[in-house]
Design an enzyme around this catalytic site. Structure first.
Site, PDB file in Angstrom:
ATOM      1  NE  ARG A   1       6.356  -0.885   9.246  1.00 27.38           N
ATOM      2  CZ  ARG A   1       5.164  -0.764   8.709  1.00 27.38           C
ATOM      3  NH1 ARG A   1       5.031  -0.163   7.542  1.00 27.38           N
ATOM      4  NH2 ARG A   1       4.102  -1.234   9.309  1.00 27.38           N
TER       5      ARG A   1
ATOM      6  CE  LYS B   1      -2.270  -0.939   3.822  1.00 28.33           C
ATOM      7  NZ  LYS B   1      -1.722  -2.277   4.198  1.00 28.33           N
TER       8      LYS B   1
ATOM      9  NE  ARG C   1      -4.161  -1.016   9.685  1.00 29.86           N
ATOM     10  CZ  ARG C   1      -3.110  -0.420   9.127  1.00 29.86           C
ATOM     11  NH1 ARG C   1      -3.170   0.827   8.775  1.00 29.86           N
ATOM     12  NH2 ARG C   1      -1.993  -1.093   8.912  1.00 29.86           N
TER      13      ARG C   1
ATOM     14  NE  ARG D   1       7.210  -3.317   5.639  1.00 32.74           N
ATOM     15  CZ  ARG D   1       5.891  -3.116   5.627  1.00 32.74           C
ATOM     16  NH1 ARG D   1       5.352  -2.381   4.681  1.00 32.74           N
ATOM     17  NH2 ARG D   1       5.113  -3.664   6.528  1.00 32.74           N
TER      18      ARG D   1
ATOM     19  NE  ARG E   1       2.200  -5.052  11.041  1.00 35.70           N
ATOM     20  CZ  ARG E   1       3.303  -5.066  10.291  1.00 35.70           C
ATOM     21  NH1 ARG E   1       4.310  -5.863  10.594  1.00 35.70           N
ATOM     22  NH2 ARG E   1       3.397  -4.291   9.243  1.00 35.70           N
TER      23      ARG E   1
HETATM   24  P1  AMP Z   1       0.938   0.678   8.454  1.00 34.16           P
HETATM   25  O1  AMP Z   1       2.121   1.553   8.262  1.00 34.16           O
HETATM   26  O2  AMP Z   1      -0.267   1.158   7.690  1.00 34.16           O
HETATM   27  O3  AMP Z   1       1.237  -0.777   8.236  1.00 34.16           O
HETATM   28  O4  AMP Z   1       0.528   0.809  10.002  1.00 34.16           O
HETATM   29  C1  AMP Z   1       1.411   0.404  11.053  1.00 34.16           C
HETATM   30  C2  AMP Z   1       0.662   0.312  12.352  1.00 34.16           C
HETATM   31  O5  AMP Z   1       0.123   1.595  12.697  1.00 34.16           O
HETATM   32  C3  AMP Z   1      -0.549  -0.616  12.356  1.00 34.16           C
HETATM   33  O6  AMP Z   1      -0.192  -1.977  12.591  1.00 34.16           O
HETATM   34  C4  AMP Z   1      -1.363  -0.030  13.498  1.00 34.16           C
HETATM   35  O7  AMP Z   1      -0.820  -0.395  14.759  1.00 34.16           O
HETATM   36  C5  AMP Z   1      -1.138   1.456  13.322  1.00 34.16           C
HETATM   37  N1  AMP Z   1      -2.167   2.049  12.419  1.00 34.16           N
HETATM   38  C6  AMP Z   1      -1.970   2.576  11.179  1.00 34.16           C
HETATM   39  N2  AMP Z   1      -3.123   3.007  10.644  1.00 34.16           N
HETATM   40  C7  AMP Z   1      -4.084   2.730  11.581  1.00 34.16           C
HETATM   41  C8  AMP Z   1      -5.492   2.912  11.603  1.00 34.16           C
HETATM   42  N3  AMP Z   1      -6.154   3.421  10.573  1.00 34.16           N
HETATM   43  N4  AMP Z   1      -6.146   2.519  12.720  1.00 34.16           N
HETATM   44  C9  AMP Z   1      -5.498   1.978  13.784  1.00 34.16           C
HETATM   45  N5  AMP Z   1      -4.184   1.755  13.797  1.00 34.16           N
HETATM   46  C10 AMP Z   1      -3.465   2.139  12.709  1.00 34.16           C
END
Ligand code: AMP
Length: 194
Positions: free
Chosen positions: A134, A14, A89, A128, A146
């Site tokens: 990360r 994404k 989400r 990654r 996740r």
């Molecule tokens: P991402 O970079 O989109 O993979 O997000 C990394 C982490 O950030 C996720 O595993 C969640 O812990 C948190 N996170 C990101 N976006 C959201 C969201 N819309 N709602 C809740 N937690 C989020």
């Protein structure tokens, strides 16, 4: 002007795809994951609240995510059109986003759903982990959590957008260029038909 939700499991690509789509279509790119990681790096109140959720692979509570999102969605972003990456989400977040955008006189045009098999997701996140620092890519348990969190929310949020005829499924396997081409085609089709 259009606003796109790029949805899909962790590791689906994404972030990468949002960046190149934003460049091609001049969208503003909004990644809640990036916004939260920036808050953590700056050790803000929000960052301190969010960190343990992220490190364990759980969703950060809605009120935390909503507050940073509300700050971020400026006039400039609204006028360019937005690609949402990692938000919404859940179906609740999708309903919140619909209301927030309606208050600002706009709406989501389409939700692009990237489909990728679990084996491939694990492989990509482990790759990654070697490239980026990360915290949530480092442990297989966190990766698996996740994916599980994602799977439990994917059905309801997909139904939300299907009900509004905004749901488009995209095969997320293959190279970055192949997936980018499929996503671009879906956006171009939408533009032609609207
Ligand atoms: P991402 O970079 O989109 O993979 O997000 C990394 C982490 O950030 C996720 O595993 C969640 O812990 C948190 N996170 C990101 N976006 C959201 C969201 N819309 N709602 C809740 N937690 C989020």
């Amino acid at each position: 002007m259009m606003n796109v939700v790029l949805f899909g499991p962790p590791g689906a690509g994404k972030g990468t795809q949002s960046e190149i789509l934003a460049e091609k279509y001049h969208f503003s790119h909004v990644s809640t994951g990036d916004l939260l990681r920036a808050e953590i790096a700056e050790q803000t109140e929000i960052g301190i609240q969010a960190k343990s959720y992220i490190d364990n692979g759980n969703l950060v509570p809605d009120e935390v995510v909503f507050s940073i999102l509300d700050k971020k969605i400026s006039e400039r972003y609204l006028s360019s059109g937005i690609i949402f990456d990692g938000f919404p989400r859940t179906a609740d977040q999708a309903a919140f986003l619909a209301k927030m955008l309606a208050n600002k006189g706009t709406k989501i045009s389409m939700m692009l759903m990237l489909k990728v098999d679990d084996d491939e997701l694990v492989k990509r996140m482990q790759e990654r982990a070697k490239l980026l620092n990360r915290s949530d890519d480092k442990s297989i348990h966190v990766i698996q959590n996740r994916i599980n969190v994602y799977r439990s929310n994917a059905g309801p949020i997909s139904e939300f957008y299907k009900g509004k005829h905004k749901y488009v499924e995209i095969d997320g396997h293959g190279s970055i260029t192949e997936v980018f081409h499929r996503l671009s085609l879906a956006i171009d089709n939408y533009k032609e038909s609207s």
